[in-house]
Each structure stands twice: as structure tokens, then as C-alpha cells.
Design a protein around this motif. Structure first.
Motif, PDB file in Angstrom:
ATOM      1  N   GLU A 115       6.111  -9.093   1.458  1.00  0.00           N
ATOM      2  CA  GLU A 115       7.334  -8.662   0.764  1.00  0.00           C
ATOM      3  C   GLU A 115       7.209  -8.691  -0.761  1.00  0.00           C
ATOM      4  N   ASN A 184      17.787  -2.946  -1.199  1.00  0.00           N
ATOM      5  CA  ASN A 184      17.850  -3.450   0.175  1.00  0.00           C
ATOM      6  C   ASN A 184      16.583  -4.199   0.576  1.00  0.00           C
ATOM      7  N   ALA A 186      14.493  -7.401   1.751  1.00  0.00           N
ATOM      8  CA  ALA A 186      14.744  -8.635   2.500  1.00  0.00           C
ATOM      9  C   ALA A 186      14.504  -9.833   1.609  1.00  0.00           C
ATOM     10  N   THR A 190      15.558 -14.371   5.144  1.00  0.00           N
ATOM     11  CA  THR A 190      16.021 -13.456   6.185  1.00  0.00           C
ATOM     12  C   THR A 190      14.920 -13.219   7.213  1.00  0.00           C
ATOM     13  N   THR A 192      12.937 -11.284   9.973  1.00  0.00           N
ATOM     14  CA  THR A 192      12.751  -9.825  10.045  1.00  0.00           C
ATOM     15  C   THR A 192      12.088  -9.362  11.335  1.00  0.00           C
ATOM     16  N   ILE A 209      17.858  -5.701  11.071  1.00  0.00           N
ATOM     17  CA  ILE A 209      17.056  -5.212   9.939  1.00  0.00           C
ATOM     18  C   ILE A 209      16.999  -3.688   9.965  1.00  0.00           C
ATOM     19  N   ILE A 214      17.083  -2.646   5.913  1.00  0.00           N
ATOM     20  CA  ILE A 214      16.510  -3.666   5.042  1.00  0.00           C
ATOM     21  C   ILE A 214      14.996  -3.516   5.010  1.00  0.00           C
ATOM     22  N   THR A 216      11.188  -4.648   4.528  1.00  0.00           N
ATOM     23  CA  THR A 216      10.342  -5.827   4.637  1.00  0.00           C
ATOM     24  C   THR A 216       8.896  -5.385   4.794  1.00  0.00           C
ATOM     25  N   LYS A 231       9.442 -14.406   9.723  1.00  0.00           N
ATOM     26  CA  LYS A 231       8.915 -13.230   9.037  1.00  0.00           C
ATOM     27  C   LYS A 231       7.849 -12.511   9.869  1.00  0.00           C
TER      28      LYS A 231
END
Length: 923
Positions: A115, A184, A186, A190, A192, A209, A214, A216, A231
Motif C-alpha cells: 500500500e 480512497n 486503504a 483496514t 482488505t 473493499i 477502496i 489496496t 492485509k
């Protein structure tokens, strides 16, 4: 351990049936193919636009790069046109693209892993700024290298993120626009992904997601399994995080049955994104400079390094005469040089390097040279040569004029390193060699001979009165599609017979022998002979001047196996050249591992005691399919041994991996043999730059640009497989920037010793300046050494990321008829205001579409008014405004009607009342 210097375009991933986003594989979509598709498409578009603007046709006869170059150069390309420079430019971009997978394997921003979106975008936009600055300074090699790295990072976004899983089919334009937000994203807390025990789930992205769009990307670490809770992982055996819940991975690097649709979408988006980035660079650079960056040029560069001390007036006069003859005789032809470079040197001064594409400017510059000063002191010859080697494009021909040996022969190892790195040929024209300036020096003409031989050039020793005859060699080589058939030398006087193959594609074949006390006999395939004392014989014309013998074969030469028997009591060199589009380019490489294994280009010498690998790209008359390669090997330059042939692995698209198990001792070159399918004749080609093996290895990486006035650190490592102990470290750069580094490192056999070099550019250094740095390591006995060559770009910190803005002022239109066939007598036009806000100011405005007339007010004004007028037959206009750091604003307007009733016709005042103020840039 693999060297950290450069990566070739190809990786050994043949075991994968279909792969993408890796250097190469058995499939059709790889980093190389994605990059190559985009580059060829953008070059083709640019060539077509240039041809149309010039009123020329653009009709490539085929799809190969060679045929694209021929068509791109237009009507001037009436003679032989080599695709070698274009191939080399592509290779340099592919090389650096692959480098990212090796030198930055665990760097999240370089791959948009973990990310790291903002950091990855910063690499792209800062890289684009560096490319544009390099192009402005004509540092095209530096621009290509950065372009390769930037394209890799951009392409990885689509494979490593969930962009395509979110349903996006177009590129994310904000990645190449620092002024636009990344939305947007992540956050770290959060979750994912869901768990995938098998590692082959079709889509692990959590529903919320996907629903909330979102963004990622997968986490990757080659060493640690740790990642934030919930994640996604990148996935694959090399990713240690892929075994931590949630297991699996979302990488679309490789195409499998479970991710085929997403993989294909990622490839498409990555290709389109690459095209967008290239388009932005093209608009910022302009068409001509963009094509120069891509190696689309007529012929080789003409580069002169000239001694300007007091005794050199006759030599300067002859060099000036040669330049004038080249310019006047080749102007407007295929052989017209694409660039002229001049480097004067004296004592204690050398430079500056003058480079221009303008023939008249070069005439003016060389006419300014005057022989003055220097006295009885030797000159800074190698310092001037260093500037030429680092400033001229790779594979250039460089000519040095001097009548004295150099006092800066401490640069000898650096010069050899640069020759080997750039594959440029250096020829010396040495006159008046008995002058008193040489008596107290240990250096001699023999040192010039050694340097010339190392590069594949000539060391010509003549009197000043003979110099005009000797310079014919410059006219021979300042031509398109020059190739070397044979390149040999002897260390001791002897008699030896050298066979060489001439094929049907060769023209203007010339044989050069440099040395003294020489006799020779030349024999053609039919057994017809001509010896040294026949100036004009059945086979060719012989010219003797000083230590040079030049034999130009008759135009009705016979294809087949020729031989020349040379007898001499002294050492000599032999070279056979000709013109042909059938040739090759190559790099010595070494393998590397990691998530995407591959081959890295060696900056220094191959390692002793190991097989040597080289990546070779063949260039035929109509692409690689028009030739068959039967042998590739290494041959000792001095000696009668046959070539040591290598094992060939076809990597596709004319690329061949060659492995030579037993590398020859001493200096060697590459030889290639095969069959030209066009003429069904055997051919032979040979490289010119000498190479040898070493037990020393140097690693170093440049990861970013250098900021003016600030110290920049480069870690490096040195290892030897030979005798350990103290090794001397020398580093030099071509800009004389201040450097600090350890002068010695103590090595233990088989282990790396680390050091750090710090270089500082002056605060006033211009943005886009390219710096070439060599690092050399030599054993205490001097018996073994190696080198690394690095390129650094100096770039001012960019704060202006905002594009110029266009605002429509007025559209002035006659009643353009809906029937286009009736458009002739009617016209239309518009006016727009262009501003750069709080930026650096508009530098240029140019037309991209439209056949009308575009004018504008002074660019220095805060508001620049642009006016466009055109026939109603030309109904679309697009022009671009570029600011002083390369930001591009695109303005587009169309009066094309989609059919139906005619458009409302209004009087001019009413038009002005109804105008929309914002002139929207075309997406």
C-alpha cells in the motif's frame, strides 16, 4: 552474488508457460513486451506525425524495428539505414526496467507493494521530471535509463494493486500527475483480504473493499512473514508474507486459470498507462527530441577531441577541413551526421564539450579553434577524451588529434573502463612524435596504441604534411550502417593468414592495417590475389600514409571466404569494415534470483573461473527473421586461436542468450556467424571493444537523482575470488564534482568489503546535468582490477507539478457546411488564454492536431493569448503548452458535427455572450 549494476531486458523464466510483469517468459505479456508494445506504438505515432507535417508518406515495409527506422527517417533514408541505434535505445530501457526487480526487490514503493501508493507515485513523477530535464540537456542515455525504471513501477501498480478488481478498465491517470489526489486509499488498520489456504482463489478482496472502491495492494517481504492484520499479500513462493493469514496473494504477475481475466485486464491497463506516460514525455520534449532519445537517427555521431597547443595549427586546420568536408558532402543525405561533438584540450585546461545537431554551428565552433599556449608541456588529452566518452552516445567514433603524449595518463584505467562501458571506438591521429615535449615522460605513443586497440579504433602516426591523407579514415566511418567483419592484432612481428567472410549485403568494404615494416597479400574466393606493392590492382586500391595502409575493395567484390596474409617484424593491427544493416548488439550478463529472476548487465569485466554469459540481439535487413545465426563465440584479439563458441538459447524476437563455458585468457571480442536469408549468403560480424576477465567484482547502485549542493551517498561493495589483501580504490567523475571515498579496502577472498562514496554537485549545477562516475578496484600488485560505471542525474527539487491551463476566449466561425466536401471556401477559428498559475511559466506552445495556423503572444507574459484559424475542412485542433519544468497542458476543440440538423449559426457578438469560459483539456 549478482552485481548491482544494470539489468538486461531478459530474465530466465522459460519454465513459466505464460507470465507477465516479469522480465521475460514463454508468454506474450511481460514487462519487456508491455514496454516494447508501448514504445513501438508511440515511436510509430510520432514518426507518422512528423512525416505528415513534412508532407511525406510514412509507409513502413514491415513491422520490424529496422523497417520502422527506415520509414521514420523519410526521404533522406535512401541509402542503408541501420536499426542498431534504435535497438540499443530499446535495450537500455528494457535493461533498467528489469533492474528494478533485482536492485529494489524489497522496496515497496518501487513495486506499489504494501500500500505504498504515495511513495510509488512520487517515484514516477520525480522520475518523469528527471527524464524531461535530461532530454533538455540532451542527456538521452540518462533519460532512457530513468524511463525504464519509471515504466516498471508504473506497470507494477496494475499487477500488484486491486485496481482492475475494482472494475477499472482505464489507467489511473493520477499516478503521473502529482497535482491530483490519490483517492480512497486503504488505511493501515483496514482489513482488505480474506484467507486463501490454497493460494489460488479467484478473488480474495473483501466485499466491502470492492463495494466502496477502496484501493489496496499486496504486502510483500522476501525475508519476514510479518504484515498488518487482515492485509492482502502479494503471493508466490518468494513472498514470505503469503503464508500469514490471510494467506494467498493478489499479484497478477503471472497468468493462471484462477486470475486470467484480472491478469489480462492488468496487462491492458499497464500498456495504456505506459502509452500515457510516453505521450506526456513526448509532448514535453517535442517530436524531434523524443525520437533522438529513442535512437532514431541517421548515422553515427562525429566527435573530435583536439589539442589546441601552439604547435597544433596544421592539425587544427586539417581537422577543420575534415569537418567541413563531412558537412558539405553529406548534408541532406542518409550519411549526414545526426550530431556533432567537439572537445578542445590544452594545458592545464580541457573542454568545454560542444555538442550540436546544427552543422553550421559546428562549422562556426571548430573555426574558432586557435593553436595557442601549452609551451613545452604535454596536454590534458585523456581529460578531454573522458568528456567525449561520457558525452557522446554509446558506440560513437571519436577522433583525437594531438602531437604530444598526455600528462594525465593516470586516467588510463578510467578511459579503458569508459571505452568498454560505452563500446565507443577511439582513433588517435598523432603527428610530430619526436617533439621535445615527450622526452621527460614515461608515457609514449605506445600508450595511445593500447587505448585505440582496446576500443577497436586506430592509432595513426603520420607527419603533419601527411595528415590530410590519413583523415580519409574519418570519412570512411562517418557513414550509416558501419559494421566490422574482422578485428585482430599481433603483439610480435610474424607472418599470419587471416580468413574472413564477405557477404552480399556488404558495400564500401575497407581494410586497414596499422604498423610498420609490413607486407601483405590479399586473396579473394576465386583465388585472385593482390599484394602490398600494387596500389591499384584487381581487388582494390591501396593507400599508404605513415603507419596506415588503407585498402578499399572494388565495388564488384566477390562474396565468400577471403584471406589476407600479413608479414611484419613489428606488432600491427588489422581491421575489415563495410556497410550493412546486418549486425548485432550485445552485453555481458550474470544471473540473479529473487521473486523475478533474470540476467543483469555487467558494467565491468566478466568473472574469472566462471562461464561467461552474454545477451545478443541480432539485427537483420528485415528484422531478425531475415537471418539465421549459426555461431556466436569469443575470439582472442592477439593470436591465431579459433573462436571459443558458446551455447545459444533463443529468447525470442532476435534475442539470444549465449553461454561460453571456457572464456579465453587475454583480451577478446565477440564474433557472430550465420546466413543472410535475403541473399542466401554466409556472413561474419565482430565486435570492436576488447574485453577480458577478472577475479574482482564491484557492486553499486544509484537509486535516485542528485540534488544540487547536497551530498549524495553511494554504497558500494568489492569482492575478489583471487588473492586477498589491500585493494586500491579510485573513483572519478567527468564533471570534477567533489567526492570522498576510502582509498583502500582490505579484502578477504570470497567475501564482500563495503565502502561508501559521497559526491557533491555545486549548488549552481543545472537541472538535468548527467554525471558519469567510475569506481575502480585494483590489487596491490596491479595484476587484477575491475570497474563499475554509474550514471547520476542532477535534478533541482521540483515544486511545480501543475499543468498550464487553457481558457477559451472566443470561437470565431463561418457557417461551416455539414457536407465536408463543400468545406473549401469556409473557415473557423478560436482564441484562448494560456496561463501557468503560480508555476514556472510557459516555455513553448505547439500544435498537435490541425492544419490551420497557430500564433501566440510573448511567452514571457503572465497570460499568453493563442489564436488559431483553419479551413472548415480541418475541424479539430489540439495544441499543447509546456512549462519550464515540463508540465504539459493539452488544449482540444472540435467543430465536428455528429449528424442531424445543421448547428445553430449565431452572429459574432452573440457567440461571445454565450461562450463557456473554461477550455477543457482533452483527457
Amino acid at each position: 552474488m549478482a552485481s548491482l549494476l544494470g539489468v538486461t531486458l531478459l530474465a530466465l523464466a522459460l519454465m513459466a508457460p505464460t507470465v507477465a510483469f516479469v522480465p521475460i517468459g514463454g508468454g506474450v505479456s511481460t514487462h519487456v513486451s508491455i514496454t516494447g508494445t508501448a514504445l513501438l506504438q508511440k515511436v510509430t505515432e510520432t514518426c507518422r506525425d512528423v512525416a505528415e507535417d513534412a508532407g511525406d508518406d510514412f509507409n513502413p515495409t514491415g513491422s520490424s524495428p529496422e523497417e520502422l527506422v527506415q520509414a521514420c527517417l523519410g526521404p533522406k533514408a535512401t541509402g542503408l539505414v541501420s536499426g542498431a541505434k534504435f535497438h540499443s535505445a530499446l535495450q537500455e530501457i528494457y535493461t533498467q526496467n528489469g533492474l528494478v526487480d533485482r536492485d529494489f526487490v524489497n522496496s515497496a514503493p518501487h513495486h506499489f507493494n504494501s500500500e505504498a501508493f504515495l511513495e510509488g507515485r512520487s517515484l514516477i513523477t520525480s522520475g518523469m521530471a528527471a527524464i524531461k530535464a535530461n532530454i533538455r540537456k540532451e542527456n538521452f542515455k540518462a533519460a532512457r535509463e530513468t524511463l525504464g525504471r519509471v515504466l516498471h513501477t508504473l506497470q507494477d501498480f496494475y499487477s500488484h494493486s486491486n485496481w482492475v478488481e475494482l472494475g477499472n478498465k482505464e489507467p489511473y491517470r493520477n499516478l503521473i500527475r502529482q497535482d491530483l489526489p490519490l483517492e480512497n486509499l486503504a488505511d493501515k488498520n483496514t482489513a482488505t483480504c480474506g484467507d486463501c489456504a490454497s493460494g489460488t482463489c479467484p478473488n480474495q478482496i473483501l466485499p466491502n473493499i470492492l463495494r466502496n472502491k477502496i484501493l489496496t495492494s499486496g504486502y510483500l517481504d522476501v525475508f519476514s512473514p510479518l504484515k498488518p492484520e487482515g492485509k492482502c499479500s502479494h503471493g508466490g513462493k518468494a513472498d514470505a508474507t503469503s503464508t500469514t493469514v490471510p494467506r494467498g496473494g493478489i499479484s497478477k504477475d503471472e497468468r493462471h486459470s484462477n486470475n486470467a481475466a484480472y491478469h489480462d485486464a492488468a496487462v491492458k491497463a499497464a500498456t495504456e498507462a505506459s502509452l500515457e506516460l510516453l505521450e506526456d514525455i513526448r509532448f514535453a520534449a517535442g517530436d524531434e527530441e523524443f525520437l533522438r532519445m529513442m535512437g532514431i537517427a541517421r548515422s553515427s555521431v562525429v566527435c573530435f577531441v583536439i589539442d589546441t597547443t601552439g604547435s597544433m595549427s596544421d592539425d587544427i586546420k586539417e581537422a577543420t577541413s575534415v569537418v567541413y568536408e563531412i558537412i558539405d558532402s553529406q548534408k541532406g543525405t542518409q550519411d549526414e551526421p545526426s550530431e556533432y561533438i567537439l572537445v578542445p584540450f590544452n594545458d592545464p585546461d580541457f573542454g568545454p564539450m560542444i555538442r550540436t545537431t546544427d552543422a553550421d554551428k559546428m562549422k562556426a565552433e571548430i573555426s574558432k579553434l586557435k593553436a595557442d599556449g601549452g609551451g613545452d608541456a604535454p596536454e590534458m588529452c585523456l581529460s578531454g577524451l573522458q568528456l567525449a566518452l561520457t558525452g557522446a552516445p554509446s558506440s560513437s567514433d571519436i577522433y583525437v588529434f594531438t602531437d604530444a603524449v598526455a600528462k594525465d595518463f593516470n586516467l588510463k584505467d578510467t578511459i579503458i573502463a569508459l571505452m568498454r562501458s560505452t563500446k565507443s571506438k577511439v582513433s588517435f591521429f598523432m603527428t610530430n612524435t619526436l617533439g621535445r615535449r615527450r622526452r621527460s615522460l614515461t608515457a609514449s605513443f605506445e600508450d595511445y596504441k593500447e587505448l585505440a586497440l582496446a576500443s577497436g579504433g586506430q592509432a595513426i602516426q603520420v607527419s603533419k604534411s601527411q595528415l590530410p591523407q590519413a583523415t580519409d579514415i574519418i570519412l570512411d566511418s562517418s557513414t550509416s550502417a558501419l559494421v566490422t567483419v574482422l578485428n585482430r592484432a599481433t603483439n610480435v612481428g610474424s607472418e599470419e593468414t587471416f580468413p574472413f567472410m564477405l557477404d552480399e549485403s556488404l558495400t564500401n568494404i575497407t581494410i586497414y592495417i596499422t604498423g610498420t615494416s609490413i607486407t601483405f597479400t590479399l586473396t579473394n574466393p576465386a583465388g585472385v590475389s593482390q599484394n602490398h606493392n600494387e596500389p591499384s590492382g584487381k581487388l582494390g586500391a591501396i593507400q599508404t600514409v605513415g603507419n596506415l595502409r588503407r585498402i578499399r575493395l572494388n565495388s564488384n567484390k566477390q562474396a565468400g571466404l577471403w584471406k589476407i596474409t600479413v608479414k611484419s617484424t613489428q606488432p600491427y593491427t588489422l581491421k575489415v569494415t563495410g556497410q550493412s544493416t546486418l549486425t548485432f548488439i550485445y552485453d555481458f550478463v550474470e544471473s540473479f534470483g529473487g521473486p523475478h529472476s533474470g540476467y543483469a548487465t555487467l558494467s565491468g569485466r566478466p568473472q574469472a573461473g566462471q562461464p561467461a554469459n552474454l545477451m545478443l540481439s541480432v539485427i537483420g535487413r528485415k528484422g531478425p527473421s531475415s537471418m539465421t545465426v549459426t555461431e556466436v563465440g569469443l575470439v582472442i584479439v592477439s593470436g591465431s586461436e579459433n573462436a571459443t563458441n558458446g551455447k545459444m538459447t533463443d529468447m525470442g524476437n532476435g534475442n539470444i542468450l549465449v553461454t561460453v563455458d571456457k572464456v579465453p585468457e587475454g583480451e577478446f571480442v565477440v564474433i557472430m556467424k550465420g546466413v543472410d536469408k535475403v541473399s542466401n549468403s554466409e556472413f561474419q560480424r565482430q565486435s570492436t571493444t576488447q574485453m577480458s576477465i577478472s577475479k574482482v567484482n564491484i557492486q553499486a547502485v544509484v537509486g535516485s537523482s542528485v540534488e544540487p549542493g547536497k551530498a549524495f551517498s553511494i554504497p558500494f561493495s568489492v569482492m575478489t575470488q583471487g588473492v586477498g589483501g589491500p585493494y586500491t580504490i579510485n573513483a572519478r567523475n567527468d564533471k570534477q564534482f567533489t567526492m570522498n571515498y576510502p582509498n583502500k579496502l582490505t579484502l578477504t577472498t570470497g567475501q564482500y568489503a563495503n565502502g561508501t562514496l559521497t559526491i557533491t554537485s555545486p549548488a549552481a549545477t543545472e537541472s538535468g546535468t548527467d554525471v558519469t562516475l567510475t569506481i575502480e578496484a585494483k590489487s596491490s600488485s596491479g595484476s587484477d582490477s575491475n570497474f563499475a560505471v554509474l550514471r547520476l542525474s542532477v535534478l533541482n527539487k521540483i515544486t511545480d507539478f501543475f499543468q498550464p491551463v487553457c481558457k477559451l476566449v472566443a470561437v470565431l466561425a463561418d457557417d461551416c457546411p455539414q457536407d465536408v466536401s463543400q468545406c473549401g471556401p469556409h473557415w473557423w477559428g478560436l482564441s484562448a488564454n494560456l496561463t501557468d498559475g503560480n508555476g514556472t511559466g510557459i516555455e513553448s506552445i505547439s500544435m498537435r492536431q490541425g492544419n490551420g495556423t497557430l500564433t501566440h503572444t510573448l511567452l514571457s507574459s503572465p497570460i499568453v493569448r493563442a489564436d488559431y484559424n483553419a479551413s472548415c475542412c480541418s475541424q479539430i485542433v489540439e495544441f499543447v503548452a509546456v512549462d519550464k519544468v515540463g508540465n504539459v497542458g493539452r488544449c482540444y476543440h472540435s467543430i465536428v458535427r455528429s449528424g442531424g440538423p445543421p448547428a445553430l449559426t449565431l452572429s459574432l457578438p452573440l457567440w461571445l455572450c454565450l461562450l463557456v469560459s473554461i477550455f477543457v483539456a482533452k483527457p
